[in-house]
Design an enzyme around this catalytic site. Structure first.
Site, PDB file in Angstrom:
ATOM      1  N   CYS A 159      -6.729  -6.375  -4.976  1.00 20.08           N
ATOM      2  CA  CYS A 159      -6.738  -5.009  -4.451  1.00 20.08           C
ATOM      3  C   CYS A 159      -7.834  -4.240  -5.182  1.00 20.08           C
ATOM      4  CB  CYS A 159      -5.357  -4.343  -4.566  1.00 20.08           C
ATOM      5  SG  CYS A 159      -4.817  -3.918  -6.237  1.00 20.08           S
ATOM      6  N   ARG A 170      -0.929  -2.866  -5.785  1.00 15.40           N
ATOM      7  CA  ARG A 170      -0.639  -3.831  -4.729  1.00 15.40           C
ATOM      8  C   ARG A 170      -0.788  -5.288  -5.164  1.00 15.40           C
ATOM      9  NH1 ARG A 170      -4.754  -1.516  -0.478  1.00 15.40           N
ATOM     10  NH2 ARG A 170      -5.885  -1.256  -2.439  1.00 15.40           N
ATOM     11  N   ASP A 213      -2.338   1.578   0.007  1.00 13.42           N
ATOM     12  CA  ASP A 213      -2.338   1.775  -1.446  1.00 13.42           C
ATOM     13  C   ASP A 213      -1.346   2.881  -1.784  1.00 13.42           C
ATOM     14  OD1 ASP A 213      -2.849   2.088  -4.138  1.00 13.42           O
ATOM     15  OD2 ASP A 213      -5.023   2.128  -3.904  1.00 13.42           O
TER      16      ASP A 213
END
Length: 145
Positions: free
Chosen positions: A7, A13, A117
């Site tokens: 990420c 994440r 996100d």
């Protein structure tokens, strides 16, 4: 099999995907290695976001020992699959690819979308956890064949 989750900062994440998949892999008795990294270097060496740690812990997954790493081109040599959480991560990882074989390893984590996100929205950590968990179960089913 070696799998890398990517990420942006490697604190929300991808640590969740790393932790969830590693947990499920262990439960399944598979001999897979799972890691994570970020395309940005702001958090290198730091633990995951406290909210990611908390939501993972709530569901029996411990990600507290993970530390953020920066994605580097050498990772193409180490991993069989590189899963990215959004289109920007996809673009950034592909920009480090050295050849077509490197590019072939990169995939969107969600084949038909992005993992949002949750960094700026406290209420998104739990839905993101469940989204990632569902996809990790699918990956085990698909890749274990």
């Amino acid at each position: 099999m070696k799998i890398l989750m990517v990420c942006l900062g490697n604190i929300c994440r991808s640590p969740l995907a790393h932790g969830i998949l590693a947990h499920l892999v262990a439960e399944s008795g598979l001999d897979w290695q799972v890691d994570s990294a970020g395309t940005g270097d702001w958090h290198v060496g730091k633990e995951p976001d406290r909210r990611s740690i908390a939501v993972a812990h709530k569901y029996g997954v411990d990600i507290s020992a993970q530390r953020a790493r920066l994605f580097v081109s050498d990772f193409f040599d180490l991993y069989d699959y590189i899963y990215v959480m959004d289109r920007n991560n996809y673009r950034d990882v592909l920009a480090k690819a050295r050849n077509a074989a490197d590019k072939d390893k990169v995939r969107m984590f969600l084949p038909d979308g992005i993992v949002p996100d949750p960094y700026f929205d406290e209420n998104q950590f739990e839905p993101v956890f469940h989204m990632i968990e569902q996809r990790c179960r699918e990956l085990i089913r698909d890749l274990a064949k």
